[in-house]
Design an enzyme around this catalytic site. Sequence first.
Site, PDB file in Angstrom:
ATOM      1  N   ALA A   1      -3.651   0.657  12.831  1.00 12.79           N
ATOM      2  CA  ALA A   1      -5.073   0.659  12.482  1.00 12.79           C
ATOM      3  C   ALA A   1      -5.845  -0.466  13.164  1.00 12.79           C
ATOM      4  O   ALA A   1      -7.062  -0.419  13.237  1.00 12.79           O
ATOM      5  CB  ALA A   1      -5.240   0.542  10.976  1.00 12.79           C
TER       6      ALA A   1
ATOM      7  N   PHE B   1       3.579  -7.711  -9.203  1.00 13.78           N
ATOM      8  CA  PHE B   1       4.788  -8.414  -8.751  1.00 13.78           C
ATOM      9  C   PHE B   1       5.366  -9.159  -9.953  1.00 13.78           C
ATOM     10  O   PHE B   1       4.629  -9.497 -10.887  1.00 13.78           O
ATOM     11  CB  PHE B   1       4.446  -9.399  -7.623  1.00 13.78           C
ATOM     12  CG  PHE B   1       4.403  -8.762  -6.261  1.00 13.78           C
ATOM     13  CD1 PHE B   1       3.402  -7.854  -5.927  1.00 13.78           C
ATOM     14  CD2 PHE B   1       5.375  -9.044  -5.302  1.00 13.78           C
ATOM     15  CE1 PHE B   1       3.357  -7.245  -4.681  1.00 13.78           C
ATOM     16  CE2 PHE B   1       5.347  -8.441  -4.045  1.00 13.78           C
ATOM     17  CZ  PHE B   1       4.333  -7.546  -3.732  1.00 13.78           C
TER      18      PHE B   1
ATOM     19  N   LYS C   1       8.188  -6.633   9.825  1.00 10.46           N
ATOM     20  CA  LYS C   1       7.949  -6.004   8.544  1.00 10.46           C
ATOM     21  C   LYS C   1       9.189  -5.427   7.886  1.00 10.46           C
ATOM     22  O   LYS C   1       9.280  -5.335   6.670  1.00 10.46           O
ATOM     23  CB  LYS C   1       6.927  -4.882   8.784  1.00 10.46           C
ATOM     24  CG  LYS C   1       6.223  -4.417   7.534  1.00 10.46           C
ATOM     25  CD  LYS C   1       5.015  -3.574   7.901  1.00 10.46           C
ATOM     26  CE  LYS C   1       4.343  -3.019   6.679  1.00 10.46           C
ATOM     27  NZ  LYS C   1       4.952  -1.802   6.184  1.00 10.46           N
TER      28      LYS C   1
ATOM     29  N   TRP D   1       6.732  -0.486  -8.192  1.00 12.41           N
ATOM     30  CA  TRP D   1       7.884  -1.032  -7.481  1.00 12.41           C
ATOM     31  C   TRP D   1       9.077  -1.113  -8.448  1.00 12.41           C
ATOM     32  O   TRP D   1      10.181  -0.730  -8.114  1.00 12.41           O
ATOM     33  CB  TRP D   1       7.521  -2.419  -6.926  1.00 12.41           C
ATOM     34  CG  TRP D   1       8.602  -3.059  -6.122  1.00 12.41           C
ATOM     35  CD1 TRP D   1       8.913  -2.804  -4.824  1.00 12.41           C
ATOM     36  CD2 TRP D   1       9.512  -4.077  -6.569  1.00 12.41           C
ATOM     37  NE1 TRP D   1       9.959  -3.590  -4.430  1.00 12.41           N
ATOM     38  CE2 TRP D   1      10.345  -4.379  -5.478  1.00 12.41           C
ATOM     39  CE3 TRP D   1       9.693  -4.752  -7.782  1.00 12.41           C
ATOM     40  CZ2 TRP D   1      11.360  -5.340  -5.554  1.00 12.41           C
ATOM     41  CZ3 TRP D   1      10.693  -5.701  -7.859  1.00 12.41           C
ATOM     42  CH2 TRP D   1      11.509  -5.976  -6.753  1.00 12.41           C
TER      43      TRP D   1
ATOM     44  N   LYS E   1       0.827  -1.211   0.000  1.00 12.32           N
ATOM     45  CA  LYS E   1       0.000   0.000   0.000  1.00 12.32           C
ATOM     46  C   LYS E   1       0.865   1.267   0.000  1.00 12.32           C
ATOM     47  O   LYS E   1       0.631   2.182  -0.785  1.00 12.32           O
ATOM     48  CB  LYS E   1      -0.896  -0.034   1.240  1.00 12.32           C
ATOM     49  CG  LYS E   1      -2.092   0.869   1.159  1.00 12.32           C
ATOM     50  CD  LYS E   1      -2.986   0.617   2.345  1.00 12.32           C
ATOM     51  CE  LYS E   1      -2.159   0.509   3.564  1.00 12.32           C
ATOM     52  NZ  LYS E   1      -2.490  -0.234   4.635  1.00 12.32           N
TER      53      LYS E   1
ATOM     54  N   PHE F   1      -3.567  -0.868   7.321  1.00 15.75           N
ATOM     55  CA  PHE F   1      -4.132  -2.188   7.047  1.00 15.75           C
ATOM     56  C   PHE F   1      -5.223  -2.144   5.970  1.00 15.75           C
ATOM     57  O   PHE F   1      -5.147  -1.323   5.055  1.00 15.75           O
ATOM     58  CB  PHE F   1      -4.620  -2.847   8.335  1.00 15.75           C
ATOM     59  CG  PHE F   1      -3.472  -3.166   9.285  1.00 15.75           C
ATOM     60  CD1 PHE F   1      -2.370  -3.875   8.854  1.00 15.75           C
ATOM     61  CD2 PHE F   1      -3.489  -2.723  10.597  1.00 15.75           C
ATOM     62  CE1 PHE F   1      -1.304  -4.157   9.704  1.00 15.75           C
ATOM     63  CE2 PHE F   1      -2.420  -2.996  11.469  1.00 15.75           C
ATOM     64  CZ  PHE F   1      -1.349  -3.717  11.009  1.00 15.75           C
TER      65      PHE F   1
ATOM     66  N   THR G   1       3.901   1.534  -0.985  1.00 18.86           N
ATOM     67  CA  THR G   1       4.619   1.576  -2.259  1.00 18.86           C
ATOM     68  C   THR G   1       3.735   2.202  -3.341  1.00 18.86           C
ATOM     69  O   THR G   1       4.186   3.053  -4.115  1.00 18.86           O
ATOM     70  CB  THR G   1       5.046   0.136  -2.658  1.00 18.86           C
ATOM     71  OG1 THR G   1       5.743  -0.434  -1.549  1.00 18.86           O
ATOM     72  CG2 THR G   1       5.925   0.113  -3.874  1.00 18.86           C
TER      73      THR G   1
HETATM   74  P1  ADP Z   1       2.076  -2.062   3.035  1.00 17.08           P
HETATM   75  O1  ADP Z   1       2.039  -0.565   3.035  1.00 17.08           O
HETATM   76  O2  ADP Z   1       0.892  -2.680   2.377  1.00 17.08           O
HETATM   77  O3  ADP Z   1       2.391  -2.660   4.352  1.00 17.08           O
HETATM   78  P2  ADP Z   1       4.604  -1.726   1.695  1.00 17.08           P
HETATM   79  O4  ADP Z   1       4.319  -0.781   0.588  1.00 17.08           O
HETATM   80  O5  ADP Z   1       5.267  -1.199   2.923  1.00 17.08           O
HETATM   81  O6  ADP Z   1       3.290  -2.511   2.100  1.00 17.08           O
HETATM   82  O7  ADP Z   1       5.470  -2.896   1.085  1.00 17.08           O
HETATM   83  C1  ADP Z   1       5.934  -3.952   1.876  1.00 17.08           C
HETATM   84  C2  ADP Z   1       7.136  -4.600   1.201  1.00 17.08           C
HETATM   85  O8  ADP Z   1       6.724  -5.210  -0.020  1.00 17.08           O
HETATM   86  C3  ADP Z   1       8.251  -3.624   0.864  1.00 17.08           C
HETATM   87  O9  ADP Z   1       9.477  -4.193   1.264  1.00 17.08           O
HETATM   88  C4  ADP Z   1       8.187  -3.500  -0.645  1.00 17.08           C
HETATM   89  O10 ADP Z   1       9.481  -3.337  -1.216  1.00 17.08           O
HETATM   90  C5  ADP Z   1       7.582  -4.808  -1.075  1.00 17.08           C
HETATM   91  N1  ADP Z   1       6.790  -4.632  -2.297  1.00 17.08           N
HETATM   92  C6  ADP Z   1       5.731  -3.811  -2.467  1.00 17.08           C
HETATM   93  N2  ADP Z   1       5.254  -3.889  -3.716  1.00 17.08           N
HETATM   94  C7  ADP Z   1       6.040  -4.765  -4.369  1.00 17.08           C
HETATM   95  C8  ADP Z   1       6.061  -5.292  -5.710  1.00 17.08           C
HETATM   96  N3  ADP Z   1       5.176  -4.906  -6.615  1.00 17.08           N
HETATM   97  N4  ADP Z   1       7.014  -6.189  -6.015  1.00 17.08           N
HETATM   98  C9  ADP Z   1       7.924  -6.589  -5.102  1.00 17.08           C
HETATM   99  N5  ADP Z   1       7.954  -6.161  -3.836  1.00 17.08           N
HETATM  100  C10 ADP Z   1       7.028  -5.253  -3.463  1.00 17.08           C
END
Ligand code: ADP
Length: 552
Positions: A270, A378, A102, A406, A68, A298, A70
């Site tokens: 949250a 991904f 995390k 990403w 989220k 979340f 990201t």
């Molecule tokens: P959330 O906000 O949903 O908890 P984050 O944006 O913090 O998630 O991402 C969590 C992890 O997942 C980070 O380490 C990020 O690099 C990885 N991540 C997010 N999107 C992708 C993607 N499309 N491909 C690979 N890794 C990803």
Amino acid sequence: MTDIEIAQQTKMEKITQVAAKLGLAADQIEQYGDYKAKIKLNADQAAKSFGKLVLVTSINPTPAGEGKSTVTVGLGDALAQLKQKTAIALREPSLGPVMGMKGGATGGGYSQVVPMEDINLHFTGDMHALTTANNTLAALIDNHIYQGNHLNLDPRRILWKRVLDINDRALRHIVIGLGSPTSGVPREDGFDITVASELMAILCLAENLADLKRRIGRIVIGYTYDKQPVTVAQLKVTDAISLLLKDAIKPNLVQTLAHTPAIIHGGPFANIAHGCNSVLATQTALRLADYTVTESGFGADLGAEKFMDIKAPVLGKTPDAVVIVATVRALKMHGGVAKDQLATENIPALKTGFANLKRHIASMKRYGVPVVVAINQFTADTAAELAELKALCQQNNTSASVANVWAKGGTGALELAEQVLKLTAQKTEFLPLYQPEMELEEKIKQIITQIYGGRGVEFSAKAKRQLRQFKQQGWDKLPVCMAKTQYSLSDNPKLIGEPTDFTIHVRELVPKLGAGFIVVLTGNVLTMPGLPKVPAAAKMALADDGTISGLY
Ligand code: ADP
């Protein structure tokens, strides 16, 4: 390349340059080194009207990860690429999850906010200020009891706990005041994580210093022997606690890898708190930028519901569009696929798991706000899976866009950004979920039936008693803040996908009069998390030249 390596390779702009993009002069910010600043209170006052607000939320999280933050960062960068004056408004990471499950919480890949090490570690000290203010109040309460207890506080009914911004399960239940008569009055106490504290919620909902003080004065710290509530104002320490937060209340300014301004401030969880960054930060962004992209914690059942029902009324602004982040991987997990099987194409599981996303789409549309699904791509996602997910959204009359932020940063979300621009141009009418004058029980039922898709609610004997007491106290006009597992729409973390016909079990209610809501404890939600068997901390390293690795 890891997230931190990408972040470390970026040449950041000086924070004064980033501030200038929002029209802020150097004397309107307080610099914390070259790349971080606090925005002075009232720096945004020249601009009175708000820009457009985009809220990013997601499906129920799974171990597959949704991304989220990201997507929030990538979408902000995409809007900036489309020449829109954009600000991103995010939450501050808690050290608990950074060291625990995390790792960092500053986005990922080419959609990150920087300097990521600083933001994830001590940043501008807000968490420390909150921890200290919280524990100062705890010390003042115990000192009051020790020094004669004129307020007649019942040591067995103190609500105010101590806090620490680290996952430390050993501190959940403790006994304090042991040793000798001069070491205080023994009583049972416990620690919560800082981000679960009422002070964090207050910091995030306060509109200015006067409001901060008002809210702190209203905090109920416990009850007397004859069960009357006692507040911070009665203890006469409102200003002392407030002044410890005089800098923490100012929003922090940083930048994305593409130098888009990002305001990162406040970070309540949250699942046990209201899950949104500060009202002050969001208002600042809304006044200074034409588009503000913010996120809530979340899934939409927790973070977005609380954004709509708790934050928006204080903010004075409801979202112009909601972006729901979903991934093929996570939906396959909601459809029953094990984590180690996610790399294999599985359209039937995707279709089954889509039910989770469908529920969140319906609950967000319930508020009358336009919705778009961001499919966070991904590398293992197949073209067929991505096309199928897009088609499923379209069959549900919901626009969807694959965001490859990403791997590509803002360039990977240009289509999503165009859709957001289109949606936010629509005229909408916000439909609140409940009215303040509704009974607490009714508010809880509305959330369960209309947002979670459940059947109803069951109150414990204690909760039933509290419902009556809170009504007598006149506290029943406040919104409710559900404390629920993030993994399921229900209160049972194992019920993933789209559970139906379930009942939510309410254990206890907690008055948070300073924050201005009633916390409703359901299931078994912990206010002090523990660390996993192999914590993220075990993978971190600090080189002799000061370079950090392993923060993801
Ligand atoms: P959330 O906000 O949903 O908890 P984050 O944006 O913090 O998630 O991402 C969590 C992890 O997942 C980070 O380490 C990020 O690099 C990885 N991540 C997010 N999107 C992708 C993607 N499309 N491909 C690979 N890794 C990803």
